[in-house]
Design a protein around this motif. Structure first.
Motif, PDB file in Angstrom:
ATOM      1  N   ALA A 136       0.837  -1.204   0.000  1.00 44.76           N
ATOM      2  CA  ALA A 136       0.000   0.000   0.000  1.00 44.76           C
ATOM      3  C   ALA A 136       0.873   1.256   0.000  1.00 44.76           C
ATOM      4  CB  ALA A 136      -0.930  -0.003   1.206  1.00 44.76           C
ATOM      5  N   LEU A 137       1.956   1.231   0.763  1.00 46.05           N
ATOM      6  CA  LEU A 137       2.866   2.370   0.795  1.00 46.05           C
ATOM      7  C   LEU A 137       3.508   2.579  -0.578  1.00 46.05           C
ATOM      8  CD1 LEU A 137       4.170   4.607   2.442  1.00 46.05           C
ATOM      9  CD2 LEU A 137       5.927   2.985   3.130  1.00 46.05           C
ATOM     10  N   ASP A 138       3.908   1.499  -1.217  1.00 45.31           N
ATOM     11  CA  ASP A 138       4.461   1.554  -2.573  1.00 45.31           C
ATOM     12  C   ASP A 138       3.481   2.240  -3.527  1.00 45.31           C
ATOM     13  OD1 ASP A 138       7.016   0.738  -3.265  1.00 45.31           O
ATOM     14  OD2 ASP A 138       6.343  -1.085  -4.255  1.00 45.31           O
ATOM     15  N   GLU A 139       2.219   1.842  -3.471  1.00 45.37           N
ATOM     16  CA  GLU A 139       1.195   2.431  -4.337  1.00 45.37           C
ATOM     17  C   GLU A 139       1.005   3.911  -4.034  1.00 45.37           C
ATOM     18  OE1 GLU A 139      -2.315   0.063  -3.877  1.00 45.37           O
ATOM     19  OE2 GLU A 139      -1.335  -1.748  -4.656  1.00 45.37           O
ATOM     20  N   SER A 140       1.029   4.269  -2.777  1.00 42.19           N
ATOM     21  CA  SER A 140       0.873   5.667  -2.387  1.00 42.19           C
ATOM     22  C   SER A 140       2.040   6.514  -2.904  1.00 42.19           C
ATOM     23  CB  SER A 140       0.770   5.770  -0.869  1.00 42.19           C
ATOM     24  OG  SER A 140       0.612   7.094  -0.471  1.00 42.19           O
ATOM     25  N   VAL A 141       3.256   5.999  -2.776  1.00 43.10           N
ATOM     26  CA  VAL A 141       4.435   6.717  -3.276  1.00 43.10           C
ATOM     27  C   VAL A 141       4.360   6.843  -4.794  1.00 43.10           C
ATOM     28  CG1 VAL A 141       6.954   6.615  -3.500  1.00 43.10           C
ATOM     29  CG2 VAL A 141       5.876   6.115  -1.303  1.00 43.10           C
ATOM     30  N   ASP A 142       3.900   5.790  -5.475  1.00 46.24           N
ATOM     31  CA  ASP A 142       3.722   5.867  -6.936  1.00 46.24           C
ATOM     32  C   ASP A 142       2.746   6.973  -7.315  1.00 46.24           C
ATOM     33  OD1 ASP A 142       5.479   3.823  -7.600  1.00 46.24           O
ATOM     34  OD2 ASP A 142       3.914   2.284  -7.709  1.00 46.24           O
ATOM     35  N   ARG A 143       1.613   7.052  -6.602  1.00 43.87           N
ATOM     36  CA  ARG A 143       0.611   8.090  -6.894  1.00 43.87           C
ATOM     37  C   ARG A 143       1.194   9.489  -6.681  1.00 43.87           C
ATOM     38  NH1 ARG A 143      -2.713   4.508  -4.203  1.00 43.87           N
ATOM     39  NH2 ARG A 143      -2.677   5.776  -2.314  1.00 43.87           N
ATOM     40  N   CYS A 144       1.957   9.672  -5.609  1.00 40.61           N
ATOM     41  CA  CYS A 144       2.583  10.979  -5.349  1.00 40.61           C
ATOM     42  C   CYS A 144       3.565  11.344  -6.451  1.00 40.61           C
ATOM     43  CB  CYS A 144       3.302  10.968  -4.004  1.00 40.61           C
ATOM     44  SG  CYS A 144       2.212  10.956  -2.588  1.00 40.61           S
ATOM     45  N   ALA A 145       4.402  10.400  -6.850  1.00 41.55           N
ATOM     46  CA  ALA A 145       5.384  10.656  -7.908  1.00 41.55           C
ATOM     47  C   ALA A 145       4.687  10.978  -9.227  1.00 41.55           C
ATOM     48  CB  ALA A 145       6.317   9.456  -8.068  1.00 41.55           C
ATOM     49  N   GLU A 146       3.643  10.228  -9.554  1.00 42.79           N
ATOM     50  CA  GLU A 146       2.902  10.492 -10.793  1.00 42.79           C
ATOM     51  C   GLU A 146       2.286  11.882 -10.773  1.00 42.79           C
ATOM     52  OE1 GLU A 146       0.101   7.293 -11.188  1.00 42.79           O
ATOM     53  OE2 GLU A 146       1.707   5.813 -11.426  1.00 42.79           O
ATOM     54  N   ARG A 147       1.738  12.265  -9.634  1.00 48.46           N
ATOM     55  CA  ARG A 147       1.123  13.592  -9.509  1.00 48.46           C
ATOM     56  C   ARG A 147       2.161  14.697  -9.675  1.00 48.46           C
ATOM     57  NH1 ARG A 147      -2.522  17.198 -10.020  1.00 48.46           N
ATOM     58  NH2 ARG A 147      -3.113  18.431  -8.232  1.00 48.46           N
ATOM     59  N   LEU A 148       3.305  14.558  -9.014  1.00 44.71           N
ATOM     60  CA  LEU A 148       4.352  15.579  -9.100  1.00 44.71           C
ATOM     61  C   LEU A 148       4.947  15.675 -10.503  1.00 44.71           C
ATOM     62  CD1 LEU A 148       6.119  14.988  -5.689  1.00 44.71           C
ATOM     63  CD2 LEU A 148       4.710  16.953  -6.334  1.00 44.71           C
ATOM     64  N   ALA A 149       4.949  14.571 -11.245  1.00 43.30           N
ATOM     65  CA  ALA A 149       5.505  14.562 -12.595  1.00 43.30           C
ATOM     66  C   ALA A 149       4.470  14.915 -13.662  1.00 43.30           C
ATOM     67  CB  ALA A 149       6.099  13.180 -12.896  1.00 43.30           C
TER      68      ALA A 149
END
Length: 94
Positions: free
Chosen positions: A61-74
């Motif tokens: 779940a943490l991995d998915e959350s970090v992915d979502r944050c990175a996608e949003r920032l990019a």
């Protein structure tokens, strides 16, 4: 003690105006492909902090959350994807 770190590297575009560079007809400092940024999320925990499943945190779940944050920032130019805060307004005014 256990330590976990999750990293994501991605390109971002800051998008703030550069009035001094513009006034001098200088090219922008930001590369066309953006700046490479590495986001790191890390934490440590002890054996006695493990839950009944043997986990301290659900790393999937943490991995998915970090992915979502990175996608949003990019996903675009930063002033367009985040609320402009006091610090950003200060930078813009100076």
């Amino acid at each position: 003690m256990f330590s976990i770190e999750i990293r994501r590297t991605f390109a971002v575009r800051q998008g703030l105006p550069a009035p001094v560079r513009d006034a001098k007809n200088l090219p922008p400092l930001m590369p066309a492909e953006g700046f490479r940024v590495t986001m790191r999320v890390g934490f440590s925990f002890e054996d006695d902090q493990l839950g009944e499943r043997g986990w301290f945190v659900d790393t999937d779940a943490l991995d998915e959350s970090v992915d979502r944050c990175a996608e949003r920032l990019a996903s675009g130019v930063w002033p367009e994807i985040q609320t402009i805060g006091v610090a950003t307004r200060y930078v813009r005014s100076h």
